[in-house]
Scaffold this motif. Sequence first.
Motif, PDB file in Angstrom:
ATOM      1  N   GLU A  50      32.173  43.230  15.557  1.00  0.00           N
ATOM      2  CA  GLU A  50      33.715  42.243  15.601  1.00  0.00           C
ATOM      3  C   GLU A  50      33.613  41.894  17.029  1.00  0.00           C
ATOM      4  N   PRO A  51      34.272  40.724  17.391  1.00  0.00           N
ATOM      5  CA  PRO A  51      34.434  40.315  18.823  1.00  0.00           C
ATOM      6  C   PRO A  51      35.629  41.321  19.208  1.00  0.00           C
ATOM      7  N   PRO A  52      35.530  41.677  20.484  1.00  0.00           N
ATOM      8  CA  PRO A  52      36.497  42.383  20.907  1.00  0.00           C
ATOM      9  C   PRO A  52      38.054  41.862  20.948  1.00  0.00           C
ATOM     10  N   VAL A  53      39.248  42.425  20.862  1.00  0.00           N
ATOM     11  CA  VAL A  53      40.296  41.989  20.909  1.00  0.00           C
ATOM     12  C   VAL A  53      41.249  42.465  21.790  1.00  0.00           C
ATOM     13  N   ARG A  54      40.555  43.705  22.541  1.00  0.00           N
ATOM     14  CA  ARG A  54      41.281  44.277  23.780  1.00  0.00           C
ATOM     15  C   ARG A  54      40.352  44.850  24.583  1.00  0.00           C
ATOM     16  N   CYS A  55      40.776  45.258  25.576  1.00  0.00           N
ATOM     17  CA  CYS A  55      39.785  45.772  26.825  1.00  0.00           C
ATOM     18  C   CYS A  55      40.372  47.261  27.192  1.00  0.00           C
ATOM     19  N   VAL A  56      39.656  48.019  27.717  1.00  0.00           N
ATOM     20  CA  VAL A  56      39.976  49.220  28.502  1.00  0.00           C
ATOM     21  C   VAL A  56      39.137  49.039  29.668  1.00  0.00           C
ATOM     22  N   CYS A  57      39.459  49.332  31.019  1.00  0.00           N
ATOM     23  CA  CYS A  57      38.797  49.473  32.152  1.00  0.00           C
ATOM     24  C   CYS A  57      39.013  50.675  32.878  1.00  0.00           C
ATOM     25  N   TYR A  58      37.999  51.324  33.216  1.00  0.00           N
ATOM     26  CA  TYR A  58      38.259  52.620  33.894  1.00  0.00           C
ATOM     27  C   TYR A  58      37.493  52.712  35.334  1.00  0.00           C
ATOM     28  N   GLY A  59      37.692  53.460  36.236  1.00  0.00           N
ATOM     29  CA  GLY A  59      37.154  53.565  37.517  1.00  0.00           C
ATOM     30  C   GLY A  59      36.788  52.395  38.376  1.00  0.00           C
ATOM     31  N   LEU A  60      37.651  51.384  38.245  1.00  0.00           N
ATOM     32  CA  LEU A  60      37.429  50.165  39.050  1.00  0.00           C
ATOM     33  C   LEU A  60      37.395  50.282  40.664  1.00  0.00           C
ATOM     34  N   GLY A  61      38.334  51.400  41.265  1.00  0.00           N
ATOM     35  CA  GLY A  61      38.312  51.662  42.459  1.00  0.00           C
ATOM     36  C   GLY A  61      39.223  50.937  43.328  1.00  0.00           C
ATOM     37  N   ARG A  62      38.957  51.173  44.705  1.00  0.00           N
ATOM     38  CA  ARG A  62      40.189  50.562  45.293  1.00  0.00           C
ATOM     39  C   ARG A  62      39.893  49.028  45.748  1.00  0.00           C
ATOM     40  N   PHE A  63      40.193  48.176  45.021  1.00  0.00           N
ATOM     41  CA  PHE A  63      39.630  46.690  45.177  1.00  0.00           C
ATOM     42  C   PHE A  63      40.576  45.803  46.459  1.00  0.00           C
ATOM     43  N   GLY A  64      41.643  46.659  46.802  1.00  0.00           N
ATOM     44  CA  GLY A  64      42.421  46.034  48.076  1.00  0.00           C
ATOM     45  C   GLY A  64      41.706  46.130  49.051  1.00  0.00           C
ATOM     46  N   GLY A  65      40.739  47.049  49.309  1.00  0.00           N
ATOM     47  CA  GLY A  65      39.981  47.081  50.604  1.00  0.00           C
ATOM     48  C   GLY A  65      38.460  47.115  50.263  1.00  0.00           C
ATOM     49  N   CYS A  66      37.909  47.196  49.184  1.00  0.00           N
ATOM     50  CA  CYS A  66      36.541  47.222  49.119  1.00  0.00           C
ATOM     51  C   CYS A  66      36.073  45.974  48.227  1.00  0.00           C
ATOM     52  N   GLY A 126      51.029  41.239  51.289  1.00  0.00           N
ATOM     53  CA  GLY A 126      49.983  42.010  50.977  1.00  0.00           C
ATOM     54  C   GLY A 126      49.388  41.865  49.704  1.00  0.00           C
ATOM     55  N   HIS A 127      50.369  41.547  48.544  1.00  0.00           N
ATOM     56  CA  HIS A 127      49.825  41.201  47.241  1.00  0.00           C
ATOM     57  C   HIS A 127      49.173  39.815  47.418  1.00  0.00           C
ATOM     58  N   ASP A 128      49.631  39.039  48.176  1.00  0.00           N
ATOM     59  CA  ASP A 128      49.113  37.628  48.015  1.00  0.00           C
ATOM     60  C   ASP A 128      47.690  37.554  48.871  1.00  0.00           C
ATOM     61  N   ALA A 129      47.469  38.357  49.794  1.00  0.00           N
ATOM     62  CA  ALA A 129      46.141  38.479  50.409  1.00  0.00           C
ATOM     63  C   ALA A 129      45.168  39.154  49.659  1.00  0.00           C
ATOM     64  N   VAL A 130      45.501  40.212  48.817  1.00  0.00           N
ATOM     65  CA  VAL A 130      44.618  40.680  47.908  1.00  0.00           C
ATOM     66  C   VAL A 130      44.345  39.698  46.798  1.00  0.00           C
ATOM     67  N   LEU A 131      45.031  38.934  46.190  1.00  0.00           N
ATOM     68  CA  LEU A 131      45.079  37.943  45.462  1.00  0.00           C
ATOM     69  C   LEU A 131      44.070  36.762  45.918  1.00  0.00           C
TER      70      LEU A 131
END
Length: 265
Positions: free
Chosen positions: A59-75, A22-27
Amino acid sequence: MAERGWRAAGGRRRRGAEAAEGHDAVLRRLREARDDLLSSGFWEASAGAVRASVRASAEPPVRCVCYGLGRFGGCPAARCQLAFLLLLLDELRVPPGRCSLFDPAFSAREAAVLQRLGLRLLPDNEEGKHGIEGSATLFYMVHCGKALYNNLLWRNWSAATLSKMVIIGNSFRGMEERLLSRILERDYSYIAKVLKGTEEVALPSHPRYLDTFNDTSIHWFPLQKLQGLAPEVWDCVEEPTYQHCEDLEIIRKDRAEGSAAAAAS
């Protein structure tokens, strides 16, 4: 580690093998989404806009925060947004381990895929109230609710701190245009107050990605513009409560805990 686990009881071996497949299919689908972004020309045009915006920020970003990506496995749209994020990290030379994500909708499988990619999961629903603690940070928040942006600004409400942030997400100008000014100032006061201190560039339009990245802009906050705001702008640091907001558009912490438990079960 996974191979050692498969040597256990037969039932565990089967479950482990099914999970890995399942993981491999998503990747695999994620790689296809990345290839589509690259071949379409959309990523190349977007990367140019990101580079210009980052050069203009403090300054250039040295880290990242991501919110609200959603159900990427099926969307497919969410999967495309994740592929864009991974290209973005590579472009800005931010290691995956310095990118943290949260969405109460993530399933256990999706959380496992993100960890396989080397990304970090935030343990709690911060409701967007993430302090950058002095580190230049990119926030990736495509199609998130207005309260999430408002909370983020409140948590980092000083000229010195905001100048170290870049936000890729819903257009602040669009929010200003679509909302009555009294509603914007009452419910999302930090967005309203920072508008004159914000620089914004829209991601390029592309027919294949109109729904996936519509109304998405890169925002940054030049220190000189922030320092030019009226002094009283910085005086009010009251935490937003949204008592009069009819459509909050975000999942509160107590509800997110219930959603996470349901997704894991």
